[in-house]
Motif scaffolding. Structure first.
Motif, PDB file in Angstrom:
ATOM      1  N   MET A 274     -23.980 -52.230  -6.213  1.00 40.76           N
ATOM      2  CA  MET A 274     -22.998 -51.246  -6.591  1.00 40.76           C
ATOM      3  C   MET A 274     -21.808 -51.953  -7.220  1.00 40.76           C
ATOM      4  N   LYS A 275     -21.099 -51.262  -8.051  1.00 41.70           N
ATOM      5  CA  LYS A 275     -19.883 -51.817  -8.650  1.00 41.70           C
ATOM      6  C   LYS A 275     -18.688 -51.178  -7.947  1.00 41.70           C
ATOM      7  N   LEU A 276     -17.784 -52.027  -7.464  1.00 39.28           N
ATOM      8  CA  LEU A 276     -16.600 -51.565  -6.757  1.00 39.28           C
ATOM      9  C   LEU A 276     -15.370 -51.704  -7.646  1.00 39.28           C
ATOM     10  N   TYR A 277     -14.402 -50.832  -7.457  1.00 40.53           N
ATOM     11  CA  TYR A 277     -13.157 -50.825  -8.226  1.00 40.53           C
ATOM     12  C   TYR A 277     -11.987 -50.712  -7.264  1.00 40.53           C
ATOM     13  N   ARG A 278     -10.962 -51.512  -7.494  1.00 39.17           N
ATOM     14  CA  ARG A 278      -9.710 -51.413  -6.733  1.00 39.17           C
ATOM     15  C   ARG A 278      -8.548 -51.530  -7.702  1.00 39.17           C
ATOM     16  N   PHE A 279      -7.449 -50.873  -7.369  1.00 30.51           N
ATOM     17  CA  PHE A 279      -6.215 -51.051  -8.129  1.00 30.51           C
ATOM     18  C   PHE A 279      -5.198 -51.640  -7.173  1.00 30.51           C
ATOM     19  N   LEU A 280      -4.778 -52.859  -7.462  1.00 27.13           N
ATOM     20  CA  LEU A 280      -3.812 -53.557  -6.617  1.00 27.13           C
ATOM     21  C   LEU A 280      -2.418 -53.313  -7.170  1.00 27.13           C
ATOM     22  N   SER A 281      -1.470 -53.024  -6.294  1.00 29.98           N
ATOM     23  CA  SER A 281      -0.095 -52.843  -6.740  1.00 29.98           C
ATOM     24  C   SER A 281       0.856 -53.437  -5.711  1.00 29.98           C
TER      25      SER A 281
ATOM     26  N   ALA B 137      -6.026 -53.762 -12.054  1.00 28.52           N
ATOM     27  CA  ALA B 137      -7.342 -53.290 -11.631  1.00 28.52           C
ATOM     28  C   ALA B 137      -8.272 -54.485 -11.474  1.00 28.52           C
ATOM     29  N   VAL B 138      -9.143 -54.423 -10.468  1.00 27.85           N
ATOM     30  CA  VAL B 138     -10.154 -55.450 -10.239  1.00 27.85           C
ATOM     31  C   VAL B 138     -11.488 -54.767  -9.938  1.00 27.85           C
ATOM     32  N   VAL B 139     -12.585 -55.421 -10.288  1.00 35.09           N
ATOM     33  CA  VAL B 139     -13.927 -54.901 -10.031  1.00 35.09           C
ATOM     34  C   VAL B 139     -14.788 -55.990  -9.406  1.00 35.09           C
ATOM     35  N   LYS B 140     -15.849 -55.549  -8.746  1.00 31.23           N
ATOM     36  CA  LYS B 140     -16.744 -56.504  -8.087  1.00 31.23           C
ATOM     37  C   LYS B 140     -18.126 -55.868  -7.919  1.00 31.23           C
TER      38      LYS B 140
ATOM     39  N   ALA C 232     -21.371 -55.651  -5.646  1.00 30.88           N
ATOM     40  CA  ALA C 232     -21.657 -55.877  -4.232  1.00 30.88           C
ATOM     41  C   ALA C 232     -22.992 -55.213  -3.889  1.00 30.88           C
ATOM     42  N   PRO C 233     -23.692 -55.750  -2.894  1.00 28.21           N
ATOM     43  CA  PRO C 233     -24.951 -55.134  -2.499  1.00 28.21           C
ATOM     44  C   PRO C 233     -24.699 -53.806  -1.797  1.00 28.21           C
ATOM     45  N   GLY C 234     -25.726 -52.984  -1.758  1.00 27.13           N
ATOM     46  CA  GLY C 234     -25.633 -51.725  -1.028  1.00 27.13           C
ATOM     47  C   GLY C 234     -25.393 -50.537  -1.934  1.00 27.13           C
ATOM     48  N   ILE C 235     -25.162 -49.414  -1.291  1.00 28.18           N
ATOM     49  CA  ILE C 235     -24.930 -48.161  -1.988  1.00 28.18           C
ATOM     50  C   ILE C 235     -23.518 -47.685  -1.657  1.00 28.18           C
ATOM     51  N   TYR C 236     -22.791 -47.293  -2.670  1.00 28.83           N
ATOM     52  CA  TYR C 236     -21.417 -46.841  -2.459  1.00 28.83           C
ATOM     53  C   TYR C 236     -21.396 -45.488  -1.742  1.00 28.83           C
ATOM     54  N   THR C 237     -20.484 -45.363  -0.793  1.00 28.23           N
ATOM     55  CA  THR C 237     -20.153 -44.079  -0.184  1.00 28.23           C
ATOM     56  C   THR C 237     -18.629 -44.030  -0.088  1.00 28.23           C
ATOM     57  N   PRO C 238     -18.052 -42.861   0.060  1.00 27.77           N
ATOM     58  CA  PRO C 238     -16.599 -42.761   0.205  1.00 27.77           C
ATOM     59  C   PRO C 238     -16.056 -43.509   1.426  1.00 27.77           C
ATOM     60  N   ASP C 239     -16.916 -43.868   2.359  1.00 29.26           N
ATOM     61  CA  ASP C 239     -16.488 -44.619   3.548  1.00 29.26           C
ATOM     62  C   ASP C 239     -16.481 -46.128   3.323  1.00 29.26           C
ATOM     63  N   THR C 240     -16.923 -46.596   2.142  1.00 29.40           N
ATOM     64  CA  THR C 240     -16.950 -48.014   1.840  1.00 29.40           C
ATOM     65  C   THR C 240     -15.532 -48.578   1.925  1.00 29.40           C
ATOM     66  N   LYS C 241     -15.345 -49.631   2.696  1.00 27.07           N
ATOM     67  CA  LYS C 241     -14.032 -50.275   2.844  1.00 27.07           C
ATOM     68  C   LYS C 241     -13.879 -51.307   1.728  1.00 27.07           C
ATOM     69  N   LEU C 242     -13.214 -50.938   0.648  1.00 23.29           N
ATOM     70  CA  LEU C 242     -13.118 -51.810  -0.517  1.00 23.29           C
ATOM     71  C   LEU C 242     -12.403 -53.123  -0.214  1.00 23.29           C
ATOM     72  N   GLY C 243     -11.371 -53.094   0.596  1.00 21.75           N
ATOM     73  CA  GLY C 243     -10.639 -54.311   0.922  1.00 21.75           C
ATOM     74  C   GLY C 243     -11.447 -55.282   1.751  1.00 21.75           C
ATOM     75  N   ALA C 244     -12.477 -54.807   2.422  1.00 20.63           N
ATOM     76  CA  ALA C 244     -13.311 -55.669   3.266  1.00 20.63           C
ATOM     77  C   ALA C 244     -14.445 -56.308   2.481  1.00 20.63           C
ATOM     78  N   GLN C 245     -14.616 -55.916   1.241  1.00 28.78           N
ATOM     79  CA  GLN C 245     -15.730 -56.423   0.424  1.00 28.78           C
ATOM     80  C   GLN C 245     -15.417 -57.764  -0.169  1.00 28.78           C
TER      81      GLN C 245
END
Length: 67
Positions: A1-8, A49-52, A54-67
């Motif tokens: 899965m591709k993860l997205y975060r916006f750091l501020s 913005a940062v992307v990564k 990661a293995p697995g399937i994205y769900t709204p419960d995915t903890k992006l900061g823990a990835q």
């Protein structure tokens, strides 16, 4: 899965440390950084913005900061 975060963060070295920490955890920069004036707090704020991949399937419960 591709993860997205916006750091501020406030425009201090704390922002650079936050982005550096993400890069060292395998995140990659996505696009250009941004900067804006926070009228309420009276400070400059930065964002990146940062992307990564990661293995697995994205769900709204995915903890992006823990990835």
């Amino acid at each position: 899965m591709k993860l997205y975060r916006f750091l501020s963060e406030e425009d201090t070295s704390a922002f650079c440390h936050k982005v550096t920490d993400a890069l060292n955890k395998g995140w990659e920069l996505h696009g250009s950084p941004t900067q804006t004036w926070d009228h309420t707090a009276g400070i400059m704020r930065c964002g990146q913005a940062v992307v990564k991949e990661a293995p697995g399937i994205y769900t709204p419960d995915t903890k992006l900061g823990a990835q």
